[in-house]
Design an enzyme around this catalytic site. Structure first.
Site, mmCIF file in Angstrom:
data_model
loop_
_atom_site.group_PDB
_atom_site.id
_atom_site.type_symbol
_atom_site.label_atom_id
_atom_site.label_comp_id
_atom_site.label_asym_id
_atom_site.label_seq_id
_atom_site.Cartn_x
_atom_site.Cartn_y
_atom_site.Cartn_z
ATOM 1 C CE1 TYR A 61 -3.390 -2.647 0.083
ATOM 2 C CE2 TYR A 61 -3.807 -2.166 2.386
ATOM 3 C CZ TYR A 61 -4.103 -2.872 1.235
ATOM 4 O OH TYR A 61 -5.124 -3.800 1.250
ATOM 5 C CB SER A 62 0.977 4.370 -0.226
ATOM 6 O OG SER A 62 -0.354 4.712 -0.533
#
Length: 324
Positions: A61-62
């Site tokens: 995530y990110s």
């Protein structure tokens, strides 16, 4: 906030799990709509204050910044023993290819713990099924992570029921650590998991942690209305593009019941899910304080048997998507 036991584990989790894909530096990764740290921290604090103790993130995530933000916030706002932290491995990272090889798993958990600033995670999940790596290699590596004290338990996500059954019996055969949870796509407009996966999980005492419980927001707003996230969400478009008419009819029933009860559509959709005996904790996402407050209130909404039937009867079989 009510709590529930996570499968057969000694973990007690809130009935709602806060999904942390929303939290991440926008310039890192592929999601420009994520919230930077200064905007993420108040929401994490709000969730804790509301009684949510279960947080789900992933290494990818990110580009890892979700784990960094969540880890720092939880260290500042909570005692480690009071929260349940889950992360995932599988997707490609800058220093790792995609997959569940032994090398990837062992390197990924170390990297995740560094980003989280923690000695262990409560739940390490495989993000998808790896068709390239032998299952035995994956399961033994996950077992070694647990034995090393880096993860207390392991979980799985989004696969066919036959694959999950194979993983469970293979672990039992070798005496390796067993999966204790299944994170799958489940909501009012995608209920195919009720056919095989959920009965399997109930028979094996596996906790079910549905992702996309609000169908990427489609159950929370006027049908056809878009947001900045929905317009740029290419993965989401693959999930809900093959049954528009049926899905719209279901969303209309959500709206009608919400108006009759004087609650939000999101609360109705979540309240429906919490009536399902297979479900342990839906994974919710929020980008605004009022949105998170609205979702938390769903745990107080009670649906009648007639309302549940009204929501369900129009459903037609859907193609299974989201696994690959």
């Amino acid at each position: 906030m009510n709590t529930i036991q996570l499968g057969t584990t000694d973990l007690t989790v809130s009935r709602l799990c806060l999904g942390c894909m929303t939290f991440g530096e926008p310039q890192r990764g592929t999601h420009a709509w994520t919230l930077p740290e200064e905007s993420s921290r108040p929401l994490i604090k709000q969730a804790l204050d509301a009684g949510i103790n279960f947080f789900d993130t992933a290494n990818s995530y990110s580009d890892g910044s979700s784990e960094e933000i969540v880890g720092r916030a939880l260290r500042d706002y909570a005692r480690r023993e009071d929260v349940v932290v889950a992360t995932k491995v599988y997707n490609q990272m800058s220093n790792l290819p995609r997959g569940l090889s032994r090398k990837n798993i062992l390197q990924s958990i170390d990297d995740s713990l560094t980003r989280l600033g923690m000695d262990y995670v409560d739940l390490l999940q495989i993000h998808r099924w790896d068709y390239e790596t032998p299952l035995e290699e994956t399961l033994e590596a996950l077992h070694d992570v647990v034995k090393a004290g880096k993860a207390r338990y392991i979980g799985a996500s989004s696969m066919y029921a036959w694959q999950f059954a194979r993983a469970l019996y293979t672990a039992d055969l070798h005496g390796w650590t067993r999966f204790v949870s299944m994170q799958d796509q489940y909501n009012l407009i995608q209920r195919e998991e009720e056919r095989e996966m959920h009965p399997l999980c109930q028979a094996e005492n596996i906790a079910v942690l549905p992702w996309s419980p609000l169908a990427r927001g489609r159950l929370t707003r006027q049908w056809g209305e878009t947001t900045a996230r929905s317009v740029s969400d290419e993965f989401g478009k693959t999930l809900y593009s093959q049954s528009e008419d049926n899905d719209a009819a279901i969303a209309q029933r959500v709206e009608t019941i919400a108006k009759d009860k004087g609650v939000s559509r999101a609360q109705v959709a979540l309240a429906w899910m919490l009536t399902k005996p297979a479900v342990t904790a839906p994974i919710i996402g929020a980008s605004r304080a009022e949105q998170l407050d609205d979702l938390v209130k769903a745990t107080e909404v009670e649906l009648t048997t007639e309302e549940v039937a009204e929501l369900e009867t129009v459903y037609q079989p859907h193609h299974v998507v989201g696994f690959q």
